[in-house]
Structure formats: structure tokens, C-alpha cells
Design a protein around this motif. Sequence first.
Motif, PDB file in Angstrom:
ATOM      1  N   ALA A  28      -6.823  -6.298   0.966  1.00  0.00           N
ATOM      2  CA  ALA A  28      -5.787  -6.948  -0.325  1.00  0.00           C
ATOM      3  C   ALA A  28      -5.982  -6.179  -2.308  1.00  0.00           C
ATOM      4  O   ALA A  28      -6.799  -5.751  -1.865  1.00  0.00           O
ATOM      5  CB  ALA A  28      -6.907  -7.973  -0.453  1.00  0.00           C
ATOM      6  N   GLU A  29      -5.042  -6.362  -2.319  1.00  0.00           N
ATOM      7  CA  GLU A  29      -4.657  -5.841  -3.885  1.00  0.00           C
ATOM      8  C   GLU A  29      -6.053  -6.064  -4.459  1.00  0.00           C
ATOM      9  O   GLU A  29      -6.462  -6.978  -4.655  1.00  0.00           O
ATOM     10  CB  GLU A  29      -3.353  -6.276  -3.968  1.00  0.00           C
ATOM     11  N   ASN A  30      -6.549  -4.347  -4.739  1.00  0.00           N
ATOM     12  CA  ASN A  30      -7.765  -4.442  -5.986  1.00  0.00           C
ATOM     13  C   ASN A  30      -6.476  -5.061  -7.352  1.00  0.00           C
ATOM     14  O   ASN A  30      -6.439  -3.963  -8.162  1.00  0.00           O
ATOM     15  CB  ASN A  30      -8.292  -3.281  -6.017  1.00  0.00           C
ATOM     16  N   LEU A  31      -7.586  -5.837  -8.223  1.00  0.00           N
ATOM     17  CA  LEU A  31      -6.894  -5.860  -8.797  1.00  0.00           C
ATOM     18  C   LEU A  31      -7.839  -5.839 -10.361  1.00  0.00           C
ATOM     19  O   LEU A  31      -7.727  -7.351 -11.415  1.00  0.00           O
ATOM     20  CB  LEU A  31      -6.361  -7.362  -9.681  1.00  0.00           C
ATOM     21  N   ASN A  32      -8.669  -5.465 -10.630  1.00  0.00           N
ATOM     22  CA  ASN A  32     -10.177  -5.759 -10.882  1.00  0.00           C
ATOM     23  C   ASN A  32      -9.974  -4.434 -11.526  1.00  0.00           C
ATOM     24  O   ASN A  32     -10.848  -3.726 -11.776  1.00  0.00           O
ATOM     25  CB  ASN A  32     -11.156  -5.331  -9.896  1.00  0.00           C
ATOM     26  N   PRO A  66      -9.724 -10.457 -11.851  1.00  0.00           N
ATOM     27  CA  PRO A  66      -8.510 -10.573 -10.399  1.00  0.00           C
ATOM     28  C   PRO A  66      -7.596 -11.738 -10.345  1.00  0.00           C
ATOM     29  O   PRO A  66      -6.239 -11.428 -10.290  1.00  0.00           O
ATOM     30  CB  PRO A  66      -8.913  -9.765  -9.148  1.00  0.00           C
ATOM     31  N   GLU A  67      -8.636 -12.132 -10.325  1.00  0.00           N
ATOM     32  CA  GLU A  67      -7.604 -13.803 -10.100  1.00  0.00           C
ATOM     33  C   GLU A  67      -6.662 -14.366 -11.379  1.00  0.00           C
ATOM     34  O   GLU A  67      -5.048 -14.661 -11.313  1.00  0.00           O
ATOM     35  CB  GLU A  67      -8.568 -15.398  -9.839  1.00  0.00           C
ATOM     36  N   LYS A  68      -6.866 -14.380 -12.289  1.00  0.00           N
ATOM     37  CA  LYS A  68      -6.151 -15.049 -14.175  1.00  0.00           C
ATOM     38  C   LYS A  68      -5.595 -13.512 -13.810  1.00  0.00           C
ATOM     39  O   LYS A  68      -4.266 -13.888 -14.232  1.00  0.00           O
ATOM     40  CB  LYS A  68      -7.095 -14.418 -15.067  1.00  0.00           C
ATOM     41  N   LEU A  69      -5.534 -12.313 -13.991  1.00  0.00           N
ATOM     42  CA  LEU A  69      -4.761 -11.244 -13.694  1.00  0.00           C
ATOM     43  C   LEU A  69      -3.320 -11.854 -12.363  1.00  0.00           C
ATOM     44  O   LEU A  69      -2.930 -11.472 -13.363  1.00  0.00           O
ATOM     45  CB  LEU A  69      -5.170  -9.971 -13.218  1.00  0.00           C
ATOM     46  N   GLY A  80       0.805 -16.824  -7.990  1.00  0.00           N
ATOM     47  CA  GLY A  80       0.195 -14.679  -8.329  1.00  0.00           C
ATOM     48  C   GLY A  80      -0.470 -14.562  -7.799  1.00  0.00           C
ATOM     49  O   GLY A  80      -1.227 -13.235  -6.506  1.00  0.00           O
ATOM     50  N   TRP A  81      -2.201 -14.883  -7.478  1.00  0.00           N
ATOM     51  CA  TRP A  81      -3.279 -14.754  -6.715  1.00  0.00           C
ATOM     52  C   TRP A  81      -3.277 -15.659  -5.116  1.00  0.00           C
ATOM     53  O   TRP A  81      -3.322 -14.291  -3.945  1.00  0.00           O
ATOM     54  CB  TRP A  81      -4.497 -15.752  -7.268  1.00  0.00           C
ATOM     55  N   ARG A  82      -2.806 -16.263  -4.701  1.00  0.00           N
ATOM     56  CA  ARG A  82      -2.124 -16.566  -3.523  1.00  0.00           C
ATOM     57  C   ARG A  82      -1.271 -15.964  -2.258  1.00  0.00           C
ATOM     58  O   ARG A  82      -2.011 -15.344  -1.646  1.00  0.00           O
ATOM     59  CB  ARG A  82      -1.167 -18.342  -3.473  1.00  0.00           C
ATOM     60  N   TYR A  83      -0.801 -15.706  -3.248  1.00  0.00           N
ATOM     61  CA  TYR A  83       0.530 -14.379  -3.146  1.00  0.00           C
ATOM     62  C   TYR A  83       0.300 -13.037  -3.549  1.00  0.00           C
ATOM     63  O   TYR A  83       1.730 -12.508  -3.635  1.00  0.00           O
ATOM     64  CB  TYR A  83       1.835 -15.103  -2.923  1.00  0.00           C
ATOM     65  N   ARG A  84      -0.846 -12.452  -4.140  1.00  0.00           N
ATOM     66  CA  ARG A  84      -1.048 -11.140  -4.432  1.00  0.00           C
ATOM     67  C   ARG A  84      -1.309 -10.170  -3.274  1.00  0.00           C
ATOM     68  O   ARG A  84      -0.748 -10.605  -1.841  1.00  0.00           O
ATOM     69  CB  ARG A  84      -2.327 -11.173  -4.822  1.00  0.00           C
ATOM     70  N   GLY A  85      -0.577  -8.799  -3.208  1.00  0.00           N
ATOM     71  CA  GLY A  85      -0.634  -7.840  -2.208  1.00  0.00           C
ATOM     72  C   GLY A  85      -1.638  -8.228  -0.986  1.00  0.00           C
ATOM     73  O   GLY A  85      -3.286  -7.977  -1.317  1.00  0.00           O
ATOM     74  N   GLN A  86      -1.792  -8.708   0.061  1.00  0.00           N
ATOM     75  CA  GLN A  86      -2.027  -8.447   1.135  1.00  0.00           C
ATOM     76  C   GLN A  86      -2.171  -7.868   3.261  1.00  0.00           C
ATOM     77  O   GLN A  86      -0.516  -7.312   2.674  1.00  0.00           O
ATOM     78  CB  GLN A  86      -2.689 -10.316   1.176  1.00  0.00           C
ATOM     79  N   GLY A  87      -2.778  -7.910   2.979  1.00  0.00           N
ATOM     80  CA  GLY A  87      -2.023  -6.565   4.601  1.00  0.00           C
ATOM     81  C   GLY A  87      -2.403  -5.028   4.334  1.00  0.00           C
ATOM     82  O   GLY A  87      -3.021  -4.597   3.607  1.00  0.00           O
ATOM     83  N   PRO A  88      -2.251  -4.235   6.107  1.00  0.00           N
ATOM     84  CA  PRO A  88      -2.243  -3.257   5.451  1.00  0.00           C
ATOM     85  C   PRO A  88      -1.003  -2.781   5.226  1.00  0.00           C
ATOM     86  O   PRO A  88      -1.655  -1.223   4.509  1.00  0.00           O
ATOM     87  CB  PRO A  88      -2.197  -3.283   7.611  1.00  0.00           C
ATOM     88  N   ILE A  89      -0.555  -3.150   4.758  1.00  0.00           N
ATOM     89  CA  ILE A  89       0.891  -2.911   3.422  1.00  0.00           C
ATOM     90  C   ILE A  89       1.177  -3.681   2.784  1.00  0.00           C
ATOM     91  O   ILE A  89       1.884  -4.454   3.763  1.00  0.00           O
ATOM     92  CB  ILE A  89       2.178  -2.397   4.142  1.00  0.00           C
ATOM     93  N   HIS A  90       0.638  -4.225   2.073  1.00  0.00           N
ATOM     94  CA  HIS A  90       0.216  -4.911   0.552  1.00  0.00           C
ATOM     95  C   HIS A  90       1.235  -6.074   1.225  1.00  0.00           C
ATOM     96  O   HIS A  90       2.943  -5.285   0.254  1.00  0.00           O
ATOM     97  CB  HIS A  90      -0.396  -4.445  -0.388  1.00  0.00           C
TER      98      HIS A  90
END
Length: 227
Positions: free
Chosen positions: A61-65, A96-99, A118-128
Motif C-alpha cells: 500500500a502507498e506510504n502517505l505518512n 495518511p488518510e486525510k492526505l 482518495g483513501w479507499r482507492y489509494r495506491g495498492q497492490g504490488p504495482i500500486h
Amino acid sequence: MSEYFPVVAMMAANGCRPDIAEAWGNNYLHVMKRYGIDTRNRIAGFFSNIFIESSYLTRLAENLNYKAERLAQVWPNRYSQNGRPNQLAYQLAGNPEKLANNVYANRMGNGGPETGDGWRYRGQGPIHLTGKNNYIALSLNTGMDCVNHPEMLMTPNGGAISSAYYWWSTACRAYADKNDFDGIRDIINRGKKTVVIGDSHGYREAYPIYTKIQQWIDSHSPEIILP
């Protein structure tokens, strides 16, 4: 009788923890043929980029911290003023969630910040995979209900499907067939091929893995057989 390509052994021999290779390998084996990861260069191009993008399948998952200063650097048009973090940057820093709900709002098919898209569909998976439109496209093309269950992309089955689908739906295969690793990396990191060789983030780390996997295949499984 010939055996199927030993993807678990290949993954473990090229940087993956053995338990992760076991958990993910057979899921990949069952989608590689379907999504055109079926030759020496395609396999090497795919897995070398998967490993770099996800830290060998440990970060899914995308690091948004981010700190405020980093937000100003990454998104200067949104979060900087006169070269310094603006007030919004300080409000979103460390959350991260607010961002995600702010920076990805009203883009890529997402709704406004109040929807949580934005949070629900943030970058996820081996290729985000990022943005609701991309999750919808993945769902329509694979039958995986990742729109309602985006967390599926962080599982071995869903993650294997999503990353293999990305490979199939882009120009990565064409560059792999030319043995053009720079082209593959540009597509994944920048979305298009650039003129400068090696200018995409992660190129220097990923290229040695690419050549190592090629050499491993040459030594261990020159005949690619997939189910």
C-alpha cells in the motif's frame, strides 16, 4: 513430462523471502500465461519491477505518512507557498488518510474528500493501482470485485491478478520483447518512454535484478512452460 516454470524457486532465489515466495508464487504461475508474462525477458522484466515497486512484496500500500516539508516537495502546487510548506501541508502532515482524501479528491474517478475515495482507492497492490477509474477497469476486465473490496489487491491472489493485468494492459510487454529494460521501467514509473536511459526512479536498483533473473532462467528453466 516437463514441469511448469518454477516460479516459487525463481522468486526465492532472486530476493524474495521464502515464505513470501511460497504465498505468492503459485498465484502468479496461474496468471502469467493469461497476461503475457510468458518468455524469459517478460518474466525478468515483470518480476524485477514487482520486487522494486513493493520491496519484494512486503509493501503493498502507498506510504502517505509525509511530513509537511516533504508534502511541499512532492506536491508543490498544492502544499507549498514561497518554497515553504503552506498551512494545508501542516494540517495533513502525519495523517495518511486525510492526505489521500485531499490529494486524490475529484481525480481519477474519485469523489470529493468527504467520500473517502482518495483513501479507499489509494495506491495498492504490488504495482500500486491508484484511483477509482483504475479499480473499475480492473474489476471489469478480471471479474475481481476490487471496487467494493479494494483490500483484495494486497492479498496474494488479488495482488497477482492486479499486477499481471497492469503488465498486460500497458506497453511493458513490447519493451520486454526488445530487451529494453529502460522502456519497461519508464512505463511503470513515468507512464511513457523517455529519451534518457536510466532516468526513472528505481532503475539502478531494478536493472541488476532484471539481469539476475534472466541468468537464473537460462541456468534453471530455459524452457518456459506455464499452465
